[in-house]
Scaffold this motif. Structure first.
Motif, PDB file in Angstrom:
ATOM      1  N   GLN A   1       0.461  -0.866  -0.044  1.00 35.87           N
ATOM      2  CA  GLN A   1      -0.266   0.243   0.138  1.00 35.87           C
ATOM      3  C   GLN A   1       0.442   0.915   0.015  1.00 35.87           C
ATOM      4  O   GLN A   1       0.300   2.212  -0.644  1.00 35.87           O
ATOM      5  N   LEU A   2       1.992   1.320   0.242  1.00 33.71           N
ATOM      6  CA  LEU A   2       2.482   2.482   0.939  1.00 33.71           C
ATOM      7  C   LEU A   2       3.999   2.220   0.080  1.00 33.71           C
ATOM      8  O   LEU A   2       3.218   3.686  -0.571  1.00 33.71           O
TER       9      LEU A   2
ATOM     10  N   GLU B   1       3.049   2.014  -3.462  1.00 37.43           N
ATOM     11  CA  GLU B   1       2.376   2.034  -4.783  1.00 37.43           C
ATOM     12  C   GLU B   1       1.434   3.219  -4.315  1.00 37.43           C
ATOM     13  O   GLU B   1       0.997   4.220  -5.157  1.00 37.43           O
ATOM     14  N   GLU B   2       0.936   3.636  -3.172  1.00 35.90           N
ATOM     15  CA  GLU B   2       0.203   5.046  -3.001  1.00 35.90           C
ATOM     16  C   GLU B   2       1.503   5.682  -2.842  1.00 35.90           C
ATOM     17  O   GLU B   2       1.213   7.095  -3.371  1.00 35.90           O
TER      18      GLU B   2
END
Lengths: 419, 470
Positions: free
Chosen positions: A388-389, A391-392
């Protein structure tokens, strides 16, 4: 609109974040169109990117009249300055500076670094600024960081044009509170004389207002941004380590809070073993940190590869699973943005200016080693957290562009000029 | 328009304390007692208790024409029992009027319905049992956590014996159809569907105190007029609110209590009745069948489950949690079972939503965490410890089937042992009786005849040992 900018560093010859930031901002402003920027630096090397700004070297600006013909000037400084500009500048010498030590072209020598006689160099720079301000045509003056404030003030007095100063850092950040009174004096003088002050974060804005007693109405925050990653760096081939790697990149000084990183590492290693910690960089606290790691009995897992430059930085990031910046006081801090560009999840201290604009990072207090250790553990243990970290973070950092920051600065110019 | 069905939802999760990774395996208590107590006590003072008083007054003033439905989660009830026991008493008083219906829910406001049928059923049963114990009612209508619903869930609910379900009148499901009718479910044709009227609900829940709203201020008169203006043939308006709406989300000073107080009077003027959901279900016939393939909910703009399962963090946490479901079902440890329920509360997943960076400030508003990443880290650390405890009961190296087989063997052996014990007891008593009889008979004759009795006793003992040897 025509702007006259004073700076101290300019890529590729940079010593810290100041050069990167002034370069990015100038370029971003040029991308908005209709800007003509003259950028003054102490000592150009000739390999600077001149596509969006005219670069004038203070060390090539005459302050005392010397007879010289076109060919001689061209052979001496042709690689960094158009001879015609030299003659234009020469005809605007405003006082007799023959008592100063000048070279055969009537110019003062500059190191363009941070020498011991820095204050003298700052003063010389301001003398040169007087000549340039009388020669070049401009609507507004913009000074980057305290070294160039006196030059900006001088140019303002000569031309009567509004002065904007850009606070990239204050002495409170550099010294953890033990300010040098001379530096503080120069900084405050610049702020009082400025028509508008731009700070790189709200954190710095508060320092300017509270510690320097400046009217909040004339202080605006324009957050820094980051240059898009160069193509070749996107596809760096770095052998992937079997173990997880947590990286700290930067000067190992008090300001960067390296000791909190060592403490957090020790906590993590109590629980997990397939992880290594890297503290890349140099600085006055390096030896102390090596001792601390040994004391904590984690030296086999804690590495000090020394100062990294250029491509090495990106290779290091590419091989990392976590980037950490536990700075005690960071006016902005571009490096986490660079880590995010490489897809590395970042942990930053809340005392960093960039924390104000980043969502997809982990923010902790610099002293909260428990929270820091917990964040490291979480990223290396739970795959979803990393993903998540990763990609975002990429998406987020893509949206942080110098062009937008440049637009804000231009808006401030327009306001000052009542356009 | 003939009737209004008014629902109130009460839920409080057990919020987790700050749980660091080095606590994993050392600290097995996960809850932030201080925050939980503070929050529920504060809301009870501002909202729950005065609202209960108001509803009781409204019921009495209207000669029991005013009716209302509640769904209260098990975790909320546990916190009331612990921190605000007077609320339970007040609720009992309200229930005694006979104008209150309790609607079924999952015990911990969980999303089990989306992944684990068995767990879902157990939680609903557990919830309904608790409601029955406290308020003497067996819920007949079901409302899932945050109105989560689709055809599959409908079939499960129907199999549990419920007559109707309340869900969200999501526009992408209903299309041109009005939520103000009773429908039947495609997943369980016998079961009726009630749809929440989102517009009329949000007029109170979201906009009541919004002074920039063009209908501000909202009065009971105006509100009832809107309902009365609905087409005549429409049957029922379902309004479902969080109970905190009265007094907490809209503080007393906004006039929310007076607004509610005036509702029955204007309803009567307009000829509108208040019904409980059961009444509505028995009085009205379904007009059409509605099919819902993908789960809908009452949350966010999208009205789907993305508020809880919208990003990688939420999905990993959710799957990790339910990956041990079967194991937990095999366990009998009470504390483990309790933690299992508390950890399933949908709120934990709601806090991990990254949506609020772009919209939906609602996520940030209710979260005890600074960021969704912190929420995830904390939850995963707790979950890691929980899984360690489950493993201590039954190591993961054994497959579920094998474990099941072993457990059945143990269980069978247990019952066999019990059976044998029983037999043994019976035999023993018969022997003793025989002995007694014999002794009595001998004693009656001669006291000297004691010796042969002892020889006979050892003889029987010998035969039993021989039996076991075989």
């Amino acid at each position: 609109m025509k702007a006259l900018m004073f700076g101290w560093e300019f890529p590729p010859h940079i010593l810290g974040g100041l050069g990167t930031a002034s370069y990015g901002l100038t370029k971003g402003m040029a991308e908005n169109g209709n800007m003509e920027i003259t950028f003054v630096i102490p000592k150009p090397h000739g390999d600077e990117d001149k596509s969006f700004a005219n670069i004038i070297g203070a060390c090539n600006t005459p302050i005392a009249w010397r007879e010289a013909d076109w060919d001689y000037v061209k052979s001496r400084i042709g690689n960094v300055m158009d001879p015609q500009l030299y003659f234009d500048l020469r005809s605007h010498i405003y006082a007799d500076f023959n008592y100063m030590s000048v070279n055969d072209l009537g110019c003062i020598e500059f190191s363009g670094r941070y020498p011991d006689n820095l204050l003298e160099e700052i003063n010389n720079y301001s003398i040169v600024a007087g000549v340039i301000a009388r020669t070049v045509d401009f609507d507004i003056i913009h000074s980057h960081d305290w070294l160039t404030y006196p030059a900006g003030i001088h140019a303002k007095q000569v031309s009567g044009k509004p002065l904007v100063i850009h606070v990239h850092a204050t002495d409170f950040d550099r010294s953890r509170g033990n300010v040098n009174p001379t530096v503080y004096g120069i900084e405050r003088d610049g702020m009082l004389n400025a028509d508008h002050i731009i700070t790189v974060s709200n954190l710095t804005r508060r320092t300017v207002i509270e510690k320097y007693g400046i009217d909040p109405a004339k202080v605006t925050t324009v957050h820094n941004a980051v240059e898009p990653l160069r193509e070749e760096l996107k596809h760096l081939d770095v052998p992937k380590m079997k173990e997880k790697v947590v990286t700290f990149l930067g000067r190992i000084t008090m300001q960067k809070g390296p000791e909190y990183f060592v403490e957090a590492a020790a906590k993590v290693l109590q629980k997990v073993h397939n992880v290594r910690f890297v503290m890349a960089g140099s600085g006055d606290m390096m030896e102390k940190m090596i001792d601390l790691a040994a004391q904590k009995d984690i030296s086999d897992r804690f590495h000090f590869p020394g100062f990294q430059k250029g491509k090495q930085v990106y290779e290091m990031l590419k091989a990392s699973d976590v980037y950490i910046m536990p700075s005690v006081s960071e006016p902005f801090g571009i490096s986490p943005l660079e880590a995010m560009q490489m897809g590395v999840p970042s942990i930053i201290s809340k005392q960093s200016g960039c924390a104000e604009i980043l969502n997809h990072v982990i923010k902790t207090d610099f002293w909260d080693i428990d929270a820091m250790a917990d964040a490291i553990y979480s990223i290396i243990t739970y795959p979803a957290m990393y993903k998540q970290l990763h990609e975002e973070g990429l998406t987020e950092v893509d949206g942080i562009q110098w062009k937008k920051a440049g637009k804000k600065v231009i808006d401030i110019y327009n306001q000052l000029l009542n356009r | 328009m003939s009737a209004i069905c008014l629902y109130f939802q009460i839920h409080q999760p057990f919020r987790l304390k700050r749980y660091r990774f080095f606590d994993i395996g050392n600290d097995h208590y996960y809850y932030d007692d201080f925050a939980n107590e503070e929050i529920i006590s504060k809301i009870a003072q501002h909202a729950y208790l005065p609202a209960n008083e108001l509803l009781l007054q409204m019921i009495n003033d209207s000669n029991k024409k005013f009716k209302v439905a509640f769904s209260i989660t098990g975790t909320a009830i546990e916190q009331f029992q612990q921190y605000v026991p007077e609320f339970i008493d007040s609720m009992k008083k309200l229930a005694d009027t006979g104008c209150v219906e309790f609607v079924s829910e999952t015990y911990s406001h969980s999303l089990a319905s989306l992944t684990d049928e068995e767990e879902f059923r157990q939680q609903v049963e557990q919830h309904d049992k608790l409601i029955y114990e406290l308020f003497g009612q067996k819920p007949k209508v079901f409302k899932n956590t945050e109105f989560v619903y689709n055809d599959e869930i409908a079939a499960q609910i129907s199999a549990m014996g419920f007559k109707a379900v309340l869900t969200e009148g999501a526009k992408h499901i209903l299309g041109w159809k009005s939520p103000n009718y009773v429908y039947s479910s495609a997943g369980a044709p016998k079961m009726k569907l009630l749809f929440r009227n989102s517009k009329l609900t949000d007029d109170i829940a979201m906009r009541f105190s919004d002074s920039s709203w063009h209908e501000y201020p909202l009065t009971a008169d105006k509100y009832m007029a809107w309902i009365a203006d609905c087409p005549k043939e429409e049957q029922i308006v379902n309004i479902a609110l969080n109970y905190e709406t009265l007094g907490e989300n809209h503080p007393r000073a906004t006039g929310i209590f007076d607004f509610f107080k005036a509702l029955p009077r204007f309803a009567e003027q307009k000829g509108i009745e208040f019904w409980t959901p059961s009444e509505a279900v028995s009085k009205l016939k379904a007009v059409d069948v509605i099919s819902v393939t993908h789960p809908i909910s009452g949350a966010d703009e999208a009205r789907d489950v993305s508020a809880w399962l919208g990003n990688d963090l939420q999905n990993e946490a959710f799957h990790k949690l339910y990956s041990v479901a079967e194991r937990v079902h095999l366990c009998s440890d009470r504390r483990l079972k309790q933690d299992w329920l508390y950890l399933q509360s949908s709120d934990h997943f709601f806090y991990m939503s990254t949506k609020h960076f772009s919209d939906g400030a609602a996520h940030a508003m209710f979260s005890p965490y600074e960021s969704p990443y912190q929420a995830f880290t904390n939850y995963m650390n707790v979950l890691a410890d929980f899984i360690v405890r489950v493993e201590e009961q039954y190591p993961l190296s054994i497959e579920n089937e094998e474990l099941n087989a072993l457990l059945t063997t143990i269980k069978n052996q247990e019952s066999e042992i019990e059976m044998l014990n029983k037999e043994l007891r019976v035999l023993r008593t018969t022997i003793e009786q025989n002995e007694n009889n014999a002794a009595e008979a001998k004693a009656a004759e001669k006291p000297a005849a004691k010796k042969p009795t002892t020889t006979r006793k050892t003889a029987t003992k010998r035969t039993t040992t021989k039996k076991t040897d075989k």
